[in-house]
Write a protein that holds these residues in place. Sequence first.
Motif, PDB file in Angstrom:
ATOM      1  N   UNK A 431      -4.227   0.467 -10.151  1.00  8.53           N
ATOM      2  CA  UNK A 431      -3.002  -0.087 -10.700  1.00  8.53           C
ATOM      3  C   UNK A 431      -2.417  -1.120  -9.719  1.00  8.53           C
ATOM      4  N   UNK A 432      -1.790  -2.132 -10.258  1.00 12.99           N
ATOM      5  CA  UNK A 432      -1.253  -3.220  -9.431  1.00 12.99           C
ATOM      6  C   UNK A 432      -0.278  -2.706  -8.383  1.00 12.99           C
ATOM      7  N   UNK A 433       0.575  -1.771  -8.764  1.00 11.20           N
ATOM      8  CA  UNK A 433       1.560  -1.247  -7.823  1.00 11.20           C
ATOM      9  C   UNK A 433       0.874  -0.556  -6.646  1.00 11.20           C
ATOM     10  N   UNK A 434      -0.229   0.148  -6.946  1.00 11.56           N
ATOM     11  CA  UNK A 434      -0.948   0.820  -5.862  1.00 11.56           C
ATOM     12  C   UNK A 434      -1.674  -0.199  -4.986  1.00 11.56           C
ATOM     13  N   UNK A 435      -2.285  -1.208  -5.584  1.00 13.15           N
ATOM     14  CA  UNK A 435      -2.929  -2.261  -4.801  1.00 13.15           C
ATOM     15  C   UNK A 435      -1.927  -2.902  -3.842  1.00 13.15           C
ATOM     16  N   UNK A 436      -0.730  -3.134  -4.318  1.00 13.03           N
ATOM     17  CA  UNK A 436       0.305  -3.723  -3.473  1.00 13.03           C
ATOM     18  C   UNK A 436       0.644  -2.803  -2.313  1.00 13.03           C
ATOM     19  N   UNK A 440       0.241  -3.545   1.682  1.00 13.61           N
ATOM     20  CA  UNK A 440       1.438  -3.501   2.527  1.00 13.61           C
ATOM     21  C   UNK A 440       1.355  -2.394   3.572  1.00 13.61           C
ATOM     22  N   UNK A 441       0.234  -1.672   3.589  1.00 17.08           N
ATOM     23  CA  UNK A 441       0.022  -0.674   4.636  1.00 17.08           C
ATOM     24  C   UNK A 441       0.568   0.697   4.364  1.00 17.08           C
ATOM     25  N   UNK A 442       0.931   1.000   3.116  1.00 18.60           N
ATOM     26  CA  UNK A 442       1.490   2.322   2.803  1.00 18.60           C
ATOM     27  C   UNK A 442       0.633   3.065   1.780  1.00 18.60           C
ATOM     28  N   UNK A 443      -0.629   2.697   1.676  1.00 13.70           N
ATOM     29  CA  UNK A 443      -1.488   3.327   0.674  1.00 13.70           C
ATOM     30  C   UNK A 443      -2.758   3.907   1.268  1.00 13.70           C
ATOM     31  N   UNK A 453      -7.272   0.551   7.258  1.00 15.37           N
ATOM     32  CA  UNK A 453      -7.017  -0.571   6.358  1.00 15.37           C
ATOM     33  C   UNK A 453      -5.894  -1.391   6.965  1.00 15.37           C
ATOM     34  N   UNK A 454      -6.152  -2.644   7.362  1.00 15.67           N
ATOM     35  CA  UNK A 454      -5.127  -3.421   8.057  1.00 15.67           C
ATOM     36  C   UNK A 454      -4.074  -3.973   7.108  1.00 15.67           C
ATOM     37  N   UNK A 455      -3.047  -4.546   7.706  1.00 16.62           N
ATOM     38  CA  UNK A 455      -1.971  -5.186   6.956  1.00 16.62           C
ATOM     39  C   UNK A 455      -2.077  -6.695   7.149  1.00 16.62           C
ATOM     40  N   UNK A 456      -1.919  -7.434   6.059  1.00 16.61           N
ATOM     41  CA  UNK A 456      -1.906  -8.894   6.103  1.00 16.61           C
ATOM     42  C   UNK A 456      -0.498  -9.371   5.745  1.00 16.61           C
ATOM     43  N   UNK A 457      -0.128 -10.593   6.124  1.00 16.22           N
ATOM     44  CA  UNK A 457       1.195 -11.096   5.760  1.00 16.22           C
ATOM     45  C   UNK A 457       1.415 -11.044   4.255  1.00 16.22           C
ATOM     46  N   UNK A 458       2.608 -10.660   3.857  1.00 13.95           N
ATOM     47  CA  UNK A 458       2.930 -10.475   2.443  1.00 13.95           C
ATOM     48  C   UNK A 458       2.609 -11.722   1.630  1.00 13.95           C
ATOM     49  N   UNK A 459       2.979 -12.891   2.142  1.00 15.27           N
ATOM     50  CA  UNK A 459       2.765 -14.123   1.391  1.00 15.27           C
ATOM     51  C   UNK A 459       1.279 -14.423   1.202  1.00 15.27           C
ATOM     52  N   UNK A 527      -1.093   7.888 -10.262  1.00 21.02           N
ATOM     53  CA  UNK A 527      -0.308   6.700  -9.912  1.00 21.02           C
ATOM     54  C   UNK A 527      -1.161   5.659  -9.193  1.00 21.02           C
ATOM     55  N   UNK A 528      -2.437   5.989  -8.995  1.00 19.61           N
ATOM     56  CA  UNK A 528      -3.325   5.048  -8.287  1.00 19.61           C
ATOM     57  C   UNK A 528      -4.298   4.364  -9.231  1.00 19.61           C
ATOM     58  N   UNK A 529      -4.900   5.117 -10.128  1.00 17.46           N
ATOM     59  CA  UNK A 529      -5.948   4.538 -10.975  1.00 17.46           C
ATOM     60  C   UNK A 529      -5.487   4.476 -12.427  1.00 17.46           C
TER      61      UNK A 529
END
Length: 825
Positions: A431-436, A440-443, A453-459, A527-529
Motif C-alpha cells: 500500500x502507498x501509505x506503507x511504502x511511504x 521515511x524510516x518507520x517501516x 533500510x536507509x532513509x533518503x531525503x523526502x523530496x 495495513x501493509x499489503x
Amino acid sequence: MIEDCKHLRTWQNLAAAMSLSICGLVSTSQAQRTTVPFVAGFERFARHQEMDAVQAGQLLLTELNCTACHAAASVELKPKLGPRLNGAGNRLEQQWMANFLADPQQEKPGTTMPDLLASLPDNDRRNAAEALAAFLGSLQEPFPEIKGSGAQGVPYEFWKHGDEAQGQQLYHQVGCVACHEADESYETAETKPSPLDQLLEQLDEDELKELGLSTAARRIQSVPHSNLPTKYSRQSLTFFLLDPHRTRTGGRMPNLKLGVVEAADIATWLLRNQTVERDDLNELSTELTAQGLRGRQLFSELGCASCHAIKDVPRGKMAKPLPELDFGSSRSCLTVPQKGLPNFNLDQTQTETLKAAVTAESKSATKAAVVVEKQLNLLMLKLNCLACHERNGQGGVGRYRRPYFETVGHVDIGDEGRLPPPLTGAGRKLQSAWLTRVLHGTGDVRPHMRIRMPIFPVEQVKPLPGLLVKADSESAKQPTEKDVFGDVSKLAEAGRQLLDTGCVQCHPLRGDALPGVVGIDLEGIASRVHPQWFRDFLFNPGSLKPRTRMPTFFPSGKSQNAAILSGDTEQQIAAMWTYLKNINKLELPPKIERARSQDYELVPQNRPIVLRTFMEEAGTHAIAVGFSERVHFAFDAEQVRLANAWRGRFLDAQGTWFVRFAPPAEPLGEQQIEFPPGVPFALFEGSVIEGNGIPNPSFDAKDAGYRFLGYRLDKSGVPTFLSRFDRFDIDDRVKPDAERTLIRQLTITDRTPQEPPASIWFRAHFGKSLKQNSPLSYTSDAGLTVSVSNSVGDAGELQTLKDGTQLLILVKVERRKTIEVRYSW
C-alpha cells in the motif's frame, strides 16, 4: 557545454586577474588522466549494454549535474547538485580541499565533480585551487547539537570515543558495503551458497554467456571513497554519518539510522590510518584573507554556485538549454579540456550516451511524459536502489557482496531471509501509505536482518510510491477488501485455526512466536499489503515470488484442510486476512498459546547457556550465563558489572521468550549472592581525596565513562564481556571451577601504549564490613569471599564509606594487565 558557454568570460577574467596566459594547452598530468566519473548505475548496467543508451545518458545528465547549467524540459532530469558548502571550514580539511580542486580525479578517483581549472598550467591551477580552498575554509557553522533521550543517551564528545573494531563490524553489517568496497581482512560468517551461486562456480566465461548468466557472475564495482583520513576530522565525519543529507541534499549517500556511538565507531574505523589528528578544524579563522577574497571571487565567476549552495553567494546564469546544444561545435565540455569550460574527463561510452540523451530530449520536448516504468527506473538508478533490490530481473545484491548480508545470530533462513526484498511487483503488493513509511524510516519489519533500510531525503523519494503503484497496478484503482473477500464478518476464528496449521511455524504473531522461529511478524500485514495481493500470494506463492520458501497451502487451488469452512479455498484465505487484520483483539493461535504455558526451564549441559533477559539484580539489560557445573551468574550490561550468582538450577525462559511485559526473571537455584555494585575500575588521576587522605573514585558506569561493547564466545561457549573506559579496553571472563567457585579474569589493555603507563583503581570488594583472611582475601558480612591474585601487589586499601567498606587496589597498567579474582560463598 557548447559555444559561448557562460564560463568563457570567467576564464578571461581569471587570466587577467592572475596575469595568466590561457593557451588551451593541457599539462601532461591532466592529458594522461584515465579515471572517469563513477556513477554506480551506469557502471553496473550501461557499461555492459544492459540498459537503454538514452536512459544511461539521462542518468549521467543528472548525476554529473549537467542540468544544473543546461535546463531540461523533463522534470526527471533534475540535477542531484553538489554538497552544501556552508560549514565547509569545520567539516573539511583545507589542504584536502586545495588538492581536490587542483585535480579532482587525482584526489578522488571517480568523482563526478568536473575539473574547472583543467586548462591552466600547473602552478596557476594550484594557486587558484588554494585561493578557493581559503575561501571555503572560512565558511564555518557549529555542528548540530545532538540531544539524548531516556532510552538513548549521548556520551560527552562521543566522536572522540569510537571503537575501531566495532566500527569495522558495523561498516560491514549495516549496509555500507552494499555500495562501498569491503575490507579484505573482515571475516564474514559462513553462509550456505544458493543453488545459483553453486552453478556460477562451475561455469567458465563462455558457458556463463551462453546461459545468460554473465550478469549474475560479474563482480560489481564499488562506489569509491575519497582520501578520508586527509579530508575529515573524527568529529566532522561522525556528524556526516549521522546525517548525510544535512550537507548532501541529493541523497545519494543515504542515512543508515546510526546512533551517535555507532557513527563514531564507523568514523574511527574509516579514519584508522589517519596520521594527524584533525579535531581542531572548527578552530579555523572565519576572517577572509586576501587569498580567501580572491577565492570567493573565483567561486562566483566559475559558476560553482550552480551546484553548491552557499549563503549570500548568488547562483550563476544558466547556459543553453539541453535542446539547443550543438554537438558539432568546436567548443564543448564533452571533449578535451578547453578554455572556459569544465572538464568532466568522460570516456567515449559516457560521451555517446550523453549525446543520445540530449538528442532524445530535443525530440521529445513537445511529446507526452516519459513512460512511468522508465521514470521509476531512472529514479531508482539515481538513488542506487538496485544495489540492494532486484526489480524485473535487474539489480539486486551482487554475488560477491552477499556474504556481508547476515541475519542476527546467523540463523539460516536462506537468501530470502537475509537479502533485501525484490521490488518486482512492489506497487501491486504494498500500500502507498506503507511504502511511504518504509522510505521515511518507520517501516522496519525485518529485525532479523543486520542490514538496515536507509532513509533518503523526502523530496527525493516522494514520487517513488506513486510510481511503483502506477507501474505495477493492473488498474487505476486497487480492489478493496470487500471486492476481494466479500463478507468477512464471521471468519476470524476460522482464520486463527488456519494460521495454527502452518503460518506459526515460520512467523511471529504480535511479538510472540514458537521457539526458534525467525521471520516477519504478521501483525499489521493488513495495513501493509493489498488484499488482492494477499489473496493471490497465498493461493500460489511461487507465481508472485519465484524461489520463495513460502510453501503453498492450496496446491492446484485446493485446500489441504477440508475441516475448516468446508475446505473452501477462497473462504479460508479470507478468514486468514480477517484474523490478521483484527489480531490485536483476538487470542493467539493455539500452538503459540500452548508454547507460552509450557515449562521452559533452561538446563545447561555440554555448553554454557547465554540468555539476554530482565532480572531484578542485573536490570533490564541482564545477560544470564548458566553452566553445567550448576554455578551461574548474571551480568548487568547497562551498568557494566557482574551483578549476582547462584548455584543449582538456572532460569525459566518462558517470560523472556513469550511474554511481552513479563516480570523480572528469577534464578531457580539457591545460595544466591550479590556482587559489589558499580564497575570494577576507575581512574586514579582526578580521584577525589577525602579529608583522611584516602581517594574516593567514582565506580558509577556513567560517571566513569564506561561503554559496554558486547561479548564474544570462546570455543567452549564461555562469554568474555567487553567494555571500554577512557584509554582502556576491559575483557571480563567469568567461569566456575571444580570447587563450584567462580574464577574471574579481568584483562586491561591500554589503547595508547605510546603514553606513559597509567594507574587505575580496582574495587575488589564491598560490604557493610570486610574481614581480612590474607593480604588480598576478604570476606563480607554477606558471606562473599573475594581473593585477588598477587599479580596486583601485596595489599590493598580499605576505605570506610557511609554505606559500607570497600577494598581498593591500585593497579599499574603497562600495555596489558590481567587480574584473577576468585569468588566463593
